[in-house]
Design an enzyme around this catalytic site. Structure first.
Site, PDB file in Angstrom:
ATOM      1  N   LYS A   1       0.868  -1.090   0.209  1.00 29.27           N
ATOM      2  CA  LYS A   1      -0.082   0.109  -0.025  1.00 29.27           C
ATOM      3  C   LYS A   1       0.863   1.162  -0.093  1.00 29.27           C
ATOM      4  O   LYS A   1       0.390   2.359  -0.693  1.00 29.27           O
ATOM      5  CB  LYS A   1      -0.929   0.136   1.375  1.00 29.27           C
ATOM      6  N   THR A   2       2.021   1.271   0.698  1.00 24.55           N
ATOM      7  CA  THR A   2       2.914   2.516   0.999  1.00 24.55           C
ATOM      8  C   THR A   2       3.289   2.604  -0.707  1.00 24.55           C
ATOM      9  O   THR A   2       3.512   3.835  -0.873  1.00 24.55           O
ATOM     10  CB  THR A   2       4.011   2.212   1.763  1.00 24.55           C
TER      11      THR A   2
ATOM     12  N   ASP B   1      -3.848   7.657   4.768  1.00 18.44           N
ATOM     13  CA  ASP B   1      -3.423   6.313   5.048  1.00 18.44           C
ATOM     14  C   ASP B   1      -3.842   5.990   6.276  1.00 18.44           C
ATOM     15  O   ASP B   1      -4.336   6.483   7.131  1.00 18.44           O
ATOM     16  CB  ASP B   1      -1.694   6.558   5.073  1.00 18.44           C
ATOM     17  N   GLU B   2      -3.971   4.365   6.303  1.00 20.50           N
ATOM     18  CA  GLU B   2      -4.428   3.729   7.483  1.00 20.50           C
ATOM     19  C   GLU B   2      -5.903   4.519   7.796  1.00 20.50           C
ATOM     20  O   GLU B   2      -6.317   4.541   9.089  1.00 20.50           O
ATOM     21  CB  GLU B   2      -3.499   3.988   8.698  1.00 20.50           C
TER      22      GLU B   2
ATOM     23  N   GLN C   1      -7.662  -4.672   9.386  1.00 20.11           N
ATOM     24  CA  GLN C   1      -6.659  -4.230  10.441  1.00 20.11           C
ATOM     25  C   GLN C   1      -6.988  -3.100  11.235  1.00 20.11           C
ATOM     26  O   GLN C   1      -6.137  -2.391  11.939  1.00 20.11           O
ATOM     27  CB  GLN C   1      -5.217  -3.891   9.737  1.00 20.11           C
TER      28      GLN C   1
ATOM     29  N   ARG D   1       2.134 -10.177  10.623  1.00 19.71           N
ATOM     30  CA  ARG D   1       3.344  -9.580  10.765  1.00 19.71           C
ATOM     31  C   ARG D   1       4.614 -10.386  10.562  1.00 19.71           C
ATOM     32  O   ARG D   1       5.686  -9.893  10.431  1.00 19.71           O
ATOM     33  CB  ARG D   1       3.747  -9.023  12.383  1.00 19.71           C
TER      34      ARG D   1
END
Length: 752
Positions: free
Chosen positions: A34-35, A226-227, A257, A610
């Protein structure tokens, strides 16, 4: 379409980059890049579509994420990226509020209170109201106030709402509304905002001053978030208002998330975005580049049990990978031992480093057994989320001086420093100042300035000297950059001398911490990206740091220990997820509703994803909780993973030879030879005084050279580190052991 930053994008990623017009939601599964998509989209807007960087607003949740994205964009398109409005919600809106502060009755130099400042103020209010501090605990009260602000409920609305009043009475805290009122009034009187105010007041600004809203709506032609799943109501309303004219809102996130409901995050923001933006285009990034097939499939098994979600199927082209190991321990102590031994064995077997491992847990208290086991095995570790550098007393003392110099109405900071270090202004004198301030409805600083009207003799002289000192610092702050002012404040306030005079090991450490803060100010003004070099600008940067941002560690090769909440956005080759037991994970407090249980499941999903190469789950059959040994059963979440992805481990805790026994024998032998602990202490306290000391030019300092330090004495240079913005030297001093010093500040005399 030939731009280098577009190379390697898969089809959905490319779609997320080039479809720039209109409202867009990019659902980015764990590890789906995504980044990369977000940064490429911004680079594409500037480079391919000619959008002025000043017209782009990009909002994130951590300074670290903002810096990483800005660096990537700059690498792709050059220095134009520096003109982007990119940062955390709090930093960007703090910037806007500084520009528009007067419209809300503040000055540009308003103080930003951190959580500790807010709790101290609440503690004072509770005391002044004569309330029981065991019932009105600062943490509980602040959470209630924070929750109200995040839902945009002012203190006026709060005290007039019968439902809130009934809730507070039922909770045996009927005075919460009055505390909220006094807290808000005292913050305003002090020219201070807490973190929640930065969002709350931005909403107030845009609501009451449509001309201001209109200005920023036309400035920010493209808004990216973002997020997005972590936004609260307040954050969502601001972004919705800012993008109302252009409709060019792009949000990136993953409903799977969303794990911050306890902080006010509202999952409905991402689940129901189409309700507010009917033309919304949804793009799904479902390919995971991070983890093995086993880990990805296990995560999918778990999250499919949630009803409230945006449907997607995350997949990966990576290898199948190892099965997920499940460790069953007899107790939490044995669990810690098995995990530590497993880390040691994996390091040897796979040639891994400490930094390749993370141990995640649901609650901070679980770290104790893990820490003890790692220490016994001589495995270095770090805890993310512990006491940060900026929360240490001596650091907060100096920062309080900075804040009073910038904003004299900052009552919390003024109370902290008025007699720190001691300058004959006792509590009786402070009480008189407070009474005069309250009776005359004056800010505390004005009461200090008027001290001759109600103080006499020694007390009046001491307060007068203090006031004159602060005024002189203010004149300095108007003329010089943050570094020059910080140096003078540290010295002339008496703080440096006070710490220097304490020759204990703790005192030396505190002295070094203050020196490090001054180093931080120097790094701040030396950073070309910081156009504003003032003390105000430095304080804003410090105030907006997050826990992860504050982590400074000279040795990065350590096993990471942290709660799952802290691990969001990170990745490790091997993850150990401990404490997989019912009523611990899922938490006993999250079993009252389906919404709460689904949030716990999303938290488990975050923990699983993770891991890159291997995931280990562990649970204990018994565990001490609240001083009692209780029997435990495995978490329901383990059972939600298909058995074909799991392997039950037969590992048992081995008896390990710890450093405790030889250390004890060593100390006993020394004691038998007449060695006394006080001798060791005195040696550690040793202070070097050489009247002929003269600093040398250290630009050519090399390893192996003998040097002399005015405080630490003689030593040998072990290592020179020229990486980063400052050159450092690690020196082993004959009397006090190893120290790492910044050569731009350290005074050293070279002897060979």
């Amino acid at each position: 379409m030939s731009a280098e930053y577009l190379n390697g994008l898969n089809e959905p990623q490319l779609e997320g980059v080039v479809n720039t017009e209109g409202p867009t939601m990019i659902i980015a599964g764990a590890g789906s890049g995504k980044t990369k998509v977000l940064t490429s989209r911004i680079a594409y807007l500037i480079n391919e579509q000619g959008v002025d960087p000043f017209n782009i607003l990009a909002l994130t949740f951590t300074n670290k994420a903002a810096k990483e994205m800005k660096d990537r964009i700059e690498a792709a398109i050059g220095t134009e990226a520096r003109s982007l409005w990119m940062g955390t919600f709090h930093s960007i809106f703090a910037k806007i509020l500084r520009f528009e502060a007067e419209k809300l009755g503040y000055t540009r130099d308003f103080t930003i209170y951190d959580t500790d400042d807010s709790k101290q103020l609440i503690k004072q209010i509770v005391k002044e109201l004569g309330l029981d501090d065991k019932i009105y605990k600062p943490n509980v009260v602040l959470n209630r106030i924070s929750g109200a602000k995040n839902r945009l409920i002012s203190w006026q609305e709060y005290i007039q709402n019968p439902l809130f009043k009934a809730d507070d009475e039922q909770a045996a805290k009927p005075k919460l509304g009055e505390i909220y009122k006094l807290y808000a009034q005292r913050c305003f009187k002090a020219g201070a905002m807490d973190f929640d105010d930065l969002l709350f007041n931005t909403n107030v600004l845009f609501k009451k001053h449509t001309d201001v809203l209109n200005k920023y709506q036309h400035r920010f032609k493209y808004v990216l978030v973002d997020e997005f799943q972590d936004t609260n109501i307040s954050q969502y309303l601001i972004t919705k208002k800012l993008s109302a004219v252009s409709q060019n809102l792009c949000v990136v996130g993953d409903d799977a998330q969303s794990i911050y409901a306890f902080r006010g995050a509202n999952i409905d923001n991402i689940l129901n975005l189409e309700r507010d933006f009917p033309e919304l285009k949804t793009i799904k990034l479902e390919q995971n580049y991070r983890s093995t097939k086993t880990i990805v499939n296990a995560a999918n098994d778990v999250i499919k049990n949630n009803k409230s979600q945006i449907p997607k199927v995350v997949w990966t082209a990576n290898t199948q990978g190892e099965l997920i190991e499940v460790i069953r321990a007899t107790s939490d102590t044995e669990e810690g031992k098995i995990v530590a031994q497993a880390i040691f064995e994996e390091k040897v077997r796979k040639q891994l480093h400490n930094q390749d491992f993370a141990v995640l847990y649901r609650t901070n208290s679980q770290s104790r057994a893990i820490e003890e086991a790692l220490r016994r095995n001589n495995i270095k570790y770090k805890i993310v989320g512990g006491l940060s550098f900026y929360q240490r007393k001596e650091i907060k003392d100096l920062l309080a001086y900075f804040r009073v110099v910038i904003n004299g109405n900052d009552e919390q900071s003024l109370r902290r420093i008025i007699n720190q270090p001691k300058r004959s202004i006792g509590q009786t004198t402070v009480d008189k100042i407070l009474v005069y301030s309250s009776e005359n409805d004056l800010p505390l600083w004005e009461a200090v300035e008027r001290h001759p009207l109600y103080l006499r003799g020694r007390a009046s002289n001491a307060v007068g000297d203090f006031a004159n000192m602060i005024k002189s610092f203010r004149i300095d702050a108007e003329r010089n950059d943050a570094f020059e002012v910080a140096k003078r404040i540290a010295k002339d306030s008496g703080l440096l001398k006070h710490l220097y005079d304490d020759k204990s090991i703790e005192g030396l450490s505190r002295f070094e911490n203050v020196q490090e803060l001054i180093n931080a100010v120097k790094e701040f003004i030396d950073n070309e990206e910081n156009e504003d070099k003032s003390l105000t600008a430095f304080l804003q940067e410090v105030a907006l740091l997050t826990g992860v941002d504050q982590d400074k560690d000279d040795d990065p090769d350590k096993v990471t220990l942290m709660t799952i909440h802290m691990a969001k956005g990170l990745e490790f080759k091997h993850v150990f997820l401990v404490g997989m037991e019912e009523e611990l994970f899922p938490s006993q407090m999250m079993l009252n509703s389906r919404e709460d249980l689904e949030e716990e499941r999303r938290l488990f999903y975050v923990a699983i994803t993770r891991a890159e190469q291997k995931l280990t789950l562990s649970y204990a059959l018994s565990r001490y909780r609240f001083g009692r040994l209780i029997e435990c059963e495995p978490s329901r979440f383990i059972k939600e993973i298909k058995p074909e992805y799991l392997a039950l481990s037969n590992k048992k805790a081995k008896k390990t030879t710890t450093t405790t026994e030889p250390s004890t024998k060593f100390v006993n032998n020394l004691m038998n030879k007449g060695f006394k602990p006080s001798q060791a202490t005195n040696k550690a306290k040793a202070v070097h005084n050489n009247p002929n000391f003269a600093p040398s030019d250290t630009s050519g300092l090399a390893e192996g050279q003998r040097v002399e330090h005015p405080k630490f004495g003689m030593g040998t240079v072990l290592n020179i580190d020229a990486s980063g913005s400052s050159k450092k030297a690690t020196i082993k001093f004959d009397q006090v052991g190893e120290k790492t010093l910044l050569l731009s500040f350290a005074k050293l005399q070279i002897h060979d």
